[in-house]
Design an enzyme around this catalytic site. Structure first.
Site: not given
Lengths: 370, 328
Positions: B131, B62
């Site tokens: 998450h 990322e």
């Protein structure tokens, strides 16, 4: 489409053997130009230190004295529209790329005449007409940006213009940045996507006060880090502008032709501290004297005197010229008005909304057509 | 005009595809967006239409691919970066906050960053705390970025088109729990402008302000409260930066009561910001202080019962409205 897919997914497991010759040297006037640039950068940095001590410059400030040949030699080897991005020790590269020293100095003075209207400071030199995409303050953060600039030129050349990739990006980093994760991600992407970017490690052997061996594994074999990402490498004497140029010309041509990344370790030394507040207790004065004994400017002067008819008078004349130029830059910066208050809310967003007042270009760009 | 009912995820796909047809500078990159057709099938079919140069699979990297996209945006390309989850954007915090959001300012207006970061935000259902991030309060603190949170398929398409055409970095927060919801999406081109909140339910007794998925619970609460004779007005803020406080103030001046429903944690949050502004602009209109419903101030639990209790839910909203309107 099949062909493209193959290409995109070609993360080669073997490094192609690349035999790079040394490019021929250009004519004397160009070589003299390099000397002038290196003298200019050094004089500029000396005056930068003075101005910092006189509190005309604030914040963090990192000077480039000792490393001039790296920026001058590498930038001379690429085209003026090949993008450049780098870390926070960025004055030298900006000048080597062609930024007028007055805009660079005014930026550090925090004045409206600065390249970023006084909003970036010493670590953040930007120059759109010269394709300089910043000075970036967070160590290693510029390396994914460098991959992105190379991605962009490739996309522009191949997708928008339906031709062959023909640019190469120069992405500089210090030896401190090789331990940042961002750099490894950038190298992986560059290797994976065949991005024409040269990662130039300016190895001055210290990340702030930490000698490279104290912070980096395989410190004497840094090329192993790029090899792990399928990227070819070269080690270049970063204190020899001639060698820098000759190597970079060949490397840049290869990257352009092959649309592939490259990793170059330019071995160099910074004469001054990491920043203005660094007493350099982590290294000896003897080591510094030894390093300064093979100074990049002295070496080019000797080369030009021996082989290109440069004389002591010629050197003096060049020195006088750059001193005048830098003095004028300092005066110009001093006389540039403080950045006006209406700039506070400018350049936050391109458009006007809420308290934000859109954007405007710095004086440096006036008369430039985008 | 006949209704064209499609899924939220397909509305997002249409927005990206149409903008990519119109502008070659727009491209999509992210994990699994191409060959896999998107981890949540949002980019389904896009690789086939646009090819691998414009629909680009990235490794799980990322920080690297966000930074790469920002570098590309500095040259005027218009990347759409898909985060499989905004939870994963935390490892890219430096590029997205330091580079994307500040580039225009730090370069003195020389280099903008026309980029969209988009992906799932908020609890997906028993994913555990790492998450289940709601990043809106965390990131909205940073000037230089815009932030949009669509609630239905119509807004998903119209707001994503606005985001892609915007010259600033846009953080576009979707909810996994909304992707399969369906709604009317017209065939013809349209956009939904930023900074215009939407009154989704008219009411007279209490203003409910929310963004994204918690609006679903606001509707449930409004139905339940209606049975008790409490008539709620529901405002979908749509964008957090810019924030359409005017529409919210106008409503509160009418209802004299306000509950903000924000799925992020309460401390220094979107909810506290909106409440603060309502207090300021409606000081003389409020019959009670602005009540707030958030996720509980703990990491998101895995256990289903705990997670349900943790999230802003219908029960919590009903309680807050009753309290704000002195109906306890």
């Amino acid at each position: 489409m099949d062909k493209i897919e193959t290409e995109q997914n070609m993360a080669s497991t073997e490094l192609p053997h690349v035999q790079l010759g040394k490019a021929p040297l250009p004519e004397s006037p160009i070589l003299l130009g390099w000397l002038r640039q290196m003298l200019l950068i050094r004089e500029f940095e000396v005056r930068t230190m003075q101005a910092y001590q006189n509190r005309l410059i604030g914040g963090f400030c990192h000077v480039y004295i000792g490393q001039e040949a790296v920026a001058v030699g590498s930038i001379a080897a690429v085209n003026p529209d090949d993008p450049i991005v780098l870390a926070y020790r960025c004055h030298g590269h900006a000048l080597a790329r062609g930024m007028d020293p007055k805009y660079c100095m005014a930026e550090m003075f925090g004045r409206i005449g600065g390249c970023a209207k006084g909003k970036g400071g010493s670590m953040h030199m930007f120059d759109a007409p010269h394709h300089l995409y910043g000075g970036h303050g967070i160590v290693g953060a510029q390396t994914p940006l460098g991959a992105g600039l190379a991605f962009a030129t490739k996309y522009e050349d191949e997708v928008l213009h339906d031709g062959k990739s023909q640019h190469v990006t120069l992405c500089y980093l210090g030896d401190g940045a090789i331990n940042q994760g961002a750099f490894y991600e950038a190298m992986n992407l560059a290797g994976l996507f065949n991005l024409p970017v040269i990662f130039i490690l300016e190895n001055n052997r210290y990340s702030m006060g930490t000698a490279i061996e104290r912070g980096t594994t395989m410190a004497s074999e840094l090329h192993t880090k790029s090899a792990a990402h399928g990227i070819n490498h070269a080690i270049v004497d970063g204190k020899d502008v001639v060698s820098m140029y000759q190597s970079f010309k060949s490397i840049a041509d290869w990257c352009r032709e092959e649309s592939r990344p490259f990793f170059v370790e330019a071995q160099t030394y910074r004469y001054k501290g990491h920043s203005m507040s660094d007493p350099r207790k982590y290294r000896t004065r003897e080591e510094e004297a030894r390093e300064e004994g093979s100074d990049c400017i002295d070496r080019l002067e000797k080369f030009l005197c021996d082989e290109h008819d440069l004389t002591t008078d010629g050197i003096k004349q060049l020195t006088r010229q750059v001193k005048t130029q830098v003095r004028e830059a300092v005066d110009w910066a001093k006389n540039s008005p403080e950045t006006p208050m209406d700039e506070l809310y400018k350049d936050v967003y391109v458009d006007h909304w809420g308290p934000f007042t859109g954007t405007s270009k710095p004086e440096m760009l006036q008369g430039e057509d985008e | 005009m006949s209704e064209r009912i499609i899924e939220f995820r397909d509305a997002l796909c249409e927005a990206m595809s149409e903008e990519m047809r119109d502008d070659q500078k727009v491209f999509l990159l992210g994990e699994e967006v191409a060959q896999y057709n998107g981890a949540y099938k949002i980019s389904k079919g896009m690789l086939d239409e646009f090819g691998p140069r414009r629909v680009i699979d990235t490794p799980i990297s990322e920080s690297g691919f966000s930074g790469m996209a920002i570098g590309a945006a500095m040259r005027g390309l218009r990347p759409i970066v898909e985060f499989m989850s905004w939870s994963f954007s935390l490892v890219a915090a430096d590029p997205i906050l330091n580079n994307a959001a500040k580039m225009l300012y730090m370069s003195g207006g020389q280099f903008g960053c026309p980029i969209v970061f988009r992906g799932n935000d908020g609890a997906g259902g028993q994913l555990g705390s790492t998450h289940s991030w709601c990043v809106e309060s965390l990131y909205a603190n940073v000037p230089g970025l815009k932030m949009a949170i669509p609630y239905d398929a119509y807004d998903a398409k119209g707001m994503l088109k606005t985001a892609i055409r915007d010259d600033n970095p846009v953080f576009f927060l979707e909810s996994e729990r909304l992707l399969s919801t369906t709604g009317h999406v017209p065939q013809e081109d349209y956009t939904v402008p930023f900074g215009q909140a939407f009154v989704r339910r008219q009411g007279t007794d209490c203003t409910l302000i929310s963004f994204g998925r918690p609006l679903h619970f606001c509707f449930e609460a409004a139905e339940e409260l209606a049975k008790e004779g409490i008539d709620c007005e529901i405002i979908d803020g749509r964008t957090i930066r810019p924030l359409d406080i005017d529409t919210m103030v106008k409503s509160v001046k009418k209802t004299n009561a306000c509950v903000v429903v924000d799925q992020s944690w309460s401390f220094a949050s979107i909810g506290s910001e909106v409440a603060s502004q309502i207090h300021r602009y409606c000081f003389d209109d409020l019959d009670n202080f602005v009540h707030r419903v958030h996720s509980d101030d703990v990491p998101t639990p895995y256990a289903s019962n705990l997670e349900q209790a943790y999230l802003p839910n219908t029960r919590k909203i009903c309680e807050a409205v009753r309290s704000a309107t002195y109906n306890t």
